[in-house]
Design an enzyme around this catalytic site. Structure first.
Site, PDB file in Angstrom:
ATOM      1  NE  ARG A  47      -4.186   1.483   2.729  1.00  0.00           N
ATOM      2  CZ  ARG A  47      -4.696   2.184   2.790  1.00  0.00           C
ATOM      3  NH1 ARG A  47      -5.217   1.518   1.361  1.00  0.00           N
ATOM      4  NH2 ARG A  47      -5.597   3.252   2.584  1.00  0.00           N
ATOM      5  CG  MET A  73      -5.307   4.538  -1.304  1.00  0.00           C
ATOM      6  SD  MET A  73      -3.352   4.185  -1.460  1.00  0.00           S
ATOM      7  CE  MET A  73      -3.419   4.351   0.274  1.00  0.00           C
ATOM      8  CB  SER A  74     -10.880   4.153  -0.044  1.00  0.00           C
ATOM      9  OG  SER A  74     -10.994   4.416  -1.089  1.00  0.00           O
ATOM     10  CD  GLN A  75     -11.494   2.923   7.197  1.00  0.00           C
ATOM     11  OE1 GLN A  75     -12.765   3.363   6.608  1.00  0.00           O
ATOM     12  NE2 GLN A  75     -11.534   2.613   8.442  1.00  0.00           N
ATOM     13  N   PRO A  76      -8.163   1.053   3.962  1.00  0.00           N
ATOM     14  CG  PRO A  76      -6.537   0.120   5.629  1.00  0.00           C
ATOM     15  CD  PRO A  76      -7.335   1.228   5.149  1.00  0.00           C
TER      16      PRO A  76
END
Ligand code: SAH
Length: 243
Positions: A47, A73-76
């Site tokens: 990531r 970038m979206s939350q995992p």
């Protein structure tokens, strides 16, 4: 180089691997994502490599991370939840709308047979393509364009995932889904708050709709999305207020 805000040394590749493992255990598996293919993909994709250098130490935070051009970038956990909701079988033909950093496209590519991703901001699309190629995901097709129209050249798709929130599911995307295919997208009347929706195409004009929970995504801007961005903090109710 140590940033002035922190006394900690920069993280090494090995530390990132440890953080990635903890991310999968504590943020993803612990919250109920159990598909082994999704967990394996989240364990594998670095990531941090999708973030600009000064942001890398935030790569494994339980939160979205700013990338560029006011995008994130979206939350995992949200990436894992959305990929799991696509019910990929392995070898699938997948379309992503909103490439952003390219991170979610890499996660999809670990499972799917072919990934096409569309990004409206040219600088993000170019950076995502370069990064994906450098990391060995050169077979992911990154295009610049309005993803609310989908990407007809590679249709039909087994799965479509939209990484930005729109007022409704674009008809063009529904039309590019195979019968039996799944589409996952944040949908809401407010540009800054949505419901995660899964559509399953049961027949030519027959779609099953499921609600998977509340989410907050950046707006989907385009012909079949929002026409223009609205400042955060204003809600649908504010708009209706006659003041
Ligand atoms: N999947 C990304 C997160 C993307 S954030 C990642 O893993 O990093 C949402 C992205 O959708 C932003 O980059 C935004 O520019 C893009 N976007 C918004 N509207 C779009 C549209 N109509 N077509 C394509 N991309 C769009």
């Amino acid at each position: 180089m140590t940033s002035p805000a922190s006394d900690l040394p920069p993280l090494s590749g090995r530390s990132f691997a440890v953080l990635r493992e903890l991310m999968v255990e504590r943020q993803i598996a612990a919250r109920g994502v159990h598909d082994p293919r999704v967990l394996a993909a989240m364990r594998k994709v670095p990531r941090e490599a999708f973030l600009p250098e000064p942001m890398r130490d935030l790569a494994y935070e339980d939160a979205p991370v700013p990338i560029a051009a006011e995008q994130t970038m979206s939350q995992p956990y949200i990436v894992a939840l959305m990929v799991e909701a696509l019910l990929l079988q392995g070898g699938d033909n997948v379309l992503e709308i909103g490439a952003g950093s390219g991170y979610a496209a890499a996660v999809l590519a670990e499972i799917a047979g072919h990934v096409t991703t569309v990004e409206r901001i040219a600088a993000l699309a170019d950076a995502a393509a370069t990064r994906l190629a450098a990391l060995g995901y050169g077979d992911v097709d990154v295009h610049r364009g309005d993803g609310t129209r989908g990407w007809p050249a590679a249709a039909p798709y087994d799965a479509i995932v939209v990484a930005a929130g729109g007022p409704q599911v674009p008809e063009s995307l529904k039309a590019q889904l195979k019968i039996g295919g799944r589409l996952v997208m944040p949908v809401g009347a407010d540009q800054h708050a949505q419901q995660l929706v899964r559509l399953t195409r049961l027949g030519e004009a027959d779609f099953k709709r499921e609600h998977l929970g509340d989410v907050r995504f950046v707006p989907l801007l385009g012909a079949e999305g929002w026409q223009q961005p609205e400042p955060a903090g204003r809600t649908a109710r504010d708009r209706d207020d006659p003041r």
